[in-house]
Scaffold this motif. Sequence first.
Motif, PDB file in Angstrom:
ATOM      1  N   SER A 278       0.858  -1.190   0.000  1.00  0.00           N
ATOM      2  CA  SER A 278       0.000   0.000   0.000  1.00  0.00           C
ATOM      3  C   SER A 278       0.894   1.240   0.000  1.00  0.00           C
ATOM      4  O   SER A 278       2.071   1.163   0.363  1.00  0.00           O
ATOM      5  CB  SER A 278      -0.962   0.019   1.193  1.00  0.00           C
ATOM      6  N   PHE A 279       0.312   2.385  -0.382  1.00  0.00           N
ATOM      7  CA  PHE A 279       1.078   3.643  -0.482  1.00  0.00           C
ATOM      8  C   PHE A 279       1.583   4.157   0.851  1.00  0.00           C
ATOM      9  O   PHE A 279       2.415   5.064   0.900  1.00  0.00           O
ATOM     10  CB  PHE A 279       0.193   4.740  -1.110  1.00  0.00           C
ATOM     11  N   LYS A 280       1.095   3.637   1.969  1.00  0.00           N
ATOM     12  CA  LYS A 280       1.379   4.204   3.285  1.00  0.00           C
ATOM     13  C   LYS A 280       2.877   4.279   3.608  1.00  0.00           C
ATOM     14  O   LYS A 280       3.290   5.072   4.444  1.00  0.00           O
ATOM     15  CB  LYS A 280       0.674   3.404   4.377  1.00  0.00           C
TER      16      LYS A 280
ATOM     17  N   VAL B 143      -9.915   2.380   5.611  1.00  0.00           N
ATOM     18  CA  VAL B 143     -10.441   3.755   5.642  1.00  0.00           C
ATOM     19  C   VAL B 143     -11.473   3.954   6.751  1.00  0.00           C
ATOM     20  O   VAL B 143     -12.234   4.920   6.740  1.00  0.00           O
ATOM     21  CB  VAL B 143     -11.073   4.152   4.281  1.00  0.00           C
TER      22      VAL B 143
ATOM     23  N   SER C 207     -10.579  -1.250   0.645  1.00  0.00           N
ATOM     24  CA  SER C 207     -10.215   0.175   0.535  1.00  0.00           C
ATOM     25  C   SER C 207      -9.468   0.450  -0.765  1.00  0.00           C
ATOM     26  O   SER C 207      -9.590   1.534  -1.347  1.00  0.00           O
ATOM     27  CB  SER C 207      -9.306   0.597   1.691  1.00  0.00           C
ATOM     28  N   GLY C 208      -8.702  -0.533  -1.204  1.00  0.00           N
ATOM     29  CA  GLY C 208      -7.921  -0.368  -2.422  1.00  0.00           C
ATOM     30  C   GLY C 208      -8.777  -0.230  -3.662  1.00  0.00           C
ATOM     31  O   GLY C 208      -8.343   0.318  -4.684  1.00  0.00           O
TER      32      GLY C 208
ATOM     33  N   ASN D 106      -2.307  -0.658   7.457  1.00  0.00           N
ATOM     34  CA  ASN D 106      -1.373  -0.384   6.364  1.00  0.00           C
ATOM     35  C   ASN D 106      -0.307   0.637   6.742  1.00  0.00           C
ATOM     36  O   ASN D 106       0.872   0.464   6.430  1.00  0.00           O
ATOM     37  CB  ASN D 106      -2.133   0.075   5.116  1.00  0.00           C
TER      38      ASN D 106
ATOM     39  N   GLU E 142      -7.509  -4.937  -1.669  1.00  0.00           N
ATOM     40  CA  GLU E 142      -8.333  -4.979  -0.470  1.00  0.00           C
ATOM     41  C   GLU E 142      -9.530  -4.042  -0.702  1.00  0.00           C
ATOM     42  O   GLU E 142      -9.510  -3.237  -1.645  1.00  0.00           O
ATOM     43  CB  GLU E 142      -7.507  -4.557   0.742  1.00  0.00           C
TER      44      GLU E 142
ATOM     45  N   SER F  13      -5.132   1.561  -4.061  1.00  0.00           N
ATOM     46  CA  SER F  13      -4.300   1.966  -2.927  1.00  0.00           C
ATOM     47  C   SER F  13      -3.737   0.854  -2.052  1.00  0.00           C
ATOM     48  O   SER F  13      -2.829   1.108  -1.259  1.00  0.00           O
ATOM     49  CB  SER F  13      -5.093   2.945  -2.060  1.00  0.00           C
ATOM     50  N   GLY F  14      -4.251  -0.386  -2.179  1.00  0.00           N
ATOM     51  CA  GLY F  14      -3.698  -1.405  -1.300  1.00  0.00           C
ATOM     52  C   GLY F  14      -4.207  -2.803  -1.606  1.00  0.00           C
ATOM     53  O   GLY F  14      -5.274  -2.973  -2.215  1.00  0.00           O
TER      54      GLY F  14
ATOM     55  N   PRO G 282      -9.166   7.346  -2.828  1.00  0.00           N
ATOM     56  CA  PRO G 282      -9.854   6.783  -1.660  1.00  0.00           C
ATOM     57  C   PRO G 282      -9.551   7.632  -0.428  1.00  0.00           C
ATOM     58  O   PRO G 282      -8.443   8.141  -0.285  1.00  0.00           O
ATOM     59  CB  PRO G 282      -9.236   5.388  -1.514  1.00  0.00           C
ATOM     60  N   VAL G 283     -10.528   7.768   0.448  1.00  0.00           N
ATOM     61  CA  VAL G 283     -10.365   8.630   1.623  1.00  0.00           C
ATOM     62  C   VAL G 283     -10.667   7.875   2.912  1.00  0.00           C
ATOM     63  O   VAL G 283     -11.722   7.244   3.049  1.00  0.00           O
ATOM     64  CB  VAL G 283     -11.310   9.851   1.545  1.00  0.00           C
ATOM     65  N   GLY G 284      -9.704   7.935   3.836  1.00  0.00           N
ATOM     66  CA  GLY G 284      -9.926   7.440   5.195  1.00  0.00           C
ATOM     67  C   GLY G 284      -9.861   8.663   6.099  1.00  0.00           C
ATOM     68  O   GLY G 284     -10.841   9.350   6.332  1.00  0.00           O
ATOM     69  N   GLY G 285      -8.630   8.999   6.558  1.00  0.00           N
ATOM     70  CA  GLY G 285      -8.421  10.204   7.351  1.00  0.00           C
ATOM     71  C   GLY G 285      -8.060  11.402   6.507  1.00  0.00           C
ATOM     72  O   GLY G 285      -7.868  12.506   7.018  1.00  0.00           O
TER      73      GLY G 285
ATOM     74  N   GLY H 192      -5.315  11.946   4.451  1.00  0.00           N
ATOM     75  CA  GLY H 192      -3.911  12.299   4.193  1.00  0.00           C
ATOM     76  C   GLY H 192      -3.539  12.146   2.722  1.00  0.00           C
ATOM     77  O   GLY H 192      -2.899  13.021   2.133  1.00  0.00           O
ATOM     78  N   LEU H 193      -3.939  11.040   2.136  1.00  0.00           N
ATOM     79  CA  LEU H 193      -3.609  10.774   0.732  1.00  0.00           C
ATOM     80  C   LEU H 193      -4.246  11.822  -0.179  1.00  0.00           C
ATOM     81  O   LEU H 193      -3.578  12.410  -1.041  1.00  0.00           O
ATOM     82  CB  LEU H 193      -4.097   9.368   0.342  1.00  0.00           C
TER      83      LEU H 193
HETATM   84  C1  LIG Z   1      -4.944   4.487   4.484  1.00  0.00           C
HETATM   85  C2  LIG Z   1      -5.564   3.971   3.272  1.00  0.00           C
HETATM   86  C3  LIG Z   1      -6.428   4.756   2.482  1.00  0.00           C
HETATM   87  C4  LIG Z   1      -6.854   6.167   2.865  1.00  0.00           C
HETATM   88  O1  LIG Z   1      -5.789   7.060   3.134  1.00  0.00           O
HETATM   89  P1  LIG Z   1      -6.021   8.285   4.126  1.00  0.00           P
HETATM   90  O2  LIG Z   1      -4.764   9.075   4.044  1.00  0.00           O
HETATM   91  O3  LIG Z   1      -6.280   7.738   5.490  1.00  0.00           O
HETATM   92  O4  LIG Z   1      -7.206   9.037   3.624  1.00  0.00           O
HETATM   93  C5  LIG Z   1      -6.924   4.209   1.321  1.00  0.00           C
HETATM   94  N1  LIG Z   1      -6.623   2.951   0.948  1.00  0.00           N
HETATM   95  C6  LIG Z   1      -5.822   2.156   1.676  1.00  0.00           C
HETATM   96  C7  LIG Z   1      -5.537   0.790   1.188  1.00  0.00           C
HETATM   97  C8  LIG Z   1      -5.261   2.646   2.857  1.00  0.00           C
HETATM   98  O5  LIG Z   1      -4.465   1.849   3.581  1.00  0.00           O
END
Ligand SMILES: *Cc1c(COP(=O)(O)O)cnc(C)c1O
Length: 337
Positions: A58-60, A241, A287-288, A87, A285, A314-315, A185-188, A190-191
């Motif tokens: 994942s990009f993290k 996310v 979220s990906g 991630n 996954e 993203s993952g 994709p959006v969780g918190g 940051g991306l």
């Molecule tokens: C963390 C994550 C996101 C979202 O990123 P944020 O910076 O939290 O918005 C999306 N996809 C995957 C797979 C992640 O691990």
Amino acid sequence: MNCTTEQQTLLEHYVKKILAAPVYELAVRTPLQPAHALSEMLGNQILLKREDLQPTFSFKIRGAYNKLVQLSDAQKASGVVTASAGNHAQGVALAARELGIDACIVMPCTTPQLKVLGVRSRGADAVLHGESFPFALAYALDLARKTGRTFVSPFDDPDVIAGQGTVAMEILRQHQGPLDAIFVPVGGGGLIAGIAAYVKYLRPEVRIIGVESEHSACLHAALQAGERVVLPSVGTFADGVAVAQVGAYGFEVCRFCVDEVVTVSNDELCAAIKNIYDDTRSITEPSGALAVAGIKNYVARTGAVGQTLVAIDSGANINFDSLGYVAERAALSGALA
Ligand SMILES: *Cc1c(COP(=O)(O)O)cnc(C)c1O
């Protein structure tokens, strides 16, 4: 987009941080790859940014490394603590091992086993606490206070945001022709903040569209309310996310740089996982697959044709034994697939 001078200064600040982020000591430049079957099906050119191909899948790793590498020697010596849905945890674990920093990582009890193993196998200390991210976060912040370790947020930190923003730097270099929108994709947040800051500074005509799970749509709620709100509960199918409140630093950028937010259901995510598999033979996954699900939803709703649309893939950290459920739901939502 009409920015105030202050907003323009904020974007410039991030662009400089993104250009200077030394992420390639650990992260890789991922392909921006045409998704032929999806493009055909949707009547638009769909490009996938393959962040599932990073060393931690994942990009993290980008944001985690950019944050850790910039800590002072004293901070490095005292160690770090973080809370993560899994991630960011693996990114911090790998970056910390690379830099010789001791890392303690708090994850919710619901974290998929392979993410927990991914952390432990990289030598970090994994603590399982709480049923979802907000509980793990509170516990990690408390640990930071008690132990003197530096807290490393998965999204609410300018260095993390800048690290994630390097994804946008690559996209604009890899695709120099017309580009209509980037789905993130959006969780918190940051991306999307890192990507939006970079893209709106250099190519403001490119639309930035956030995609959220309908069970954790905290950016959508914040944009509607005009301030960061805390969701009363979050669903964890898209565990990457499952965040109840968008970060403060990210929201500062998103409030004027995000053009639109799309929300999608779990079944739409399962169908999108199948679409990505059909085009790439790789599994993402939940979220990906958000961005691809968002594109499908957007095209169906707006009737967009002939556009060039990028989805951040993203993952790929999904437990193998949940694939049965995903396949079943994708088949049931056949109309969407
Ligand atoms: C963390 C994550 C996101 C979202 O990123 P944020 O910076 O939290 O918005 C999306 N996809 C995957 C797979 C992640 O691990």
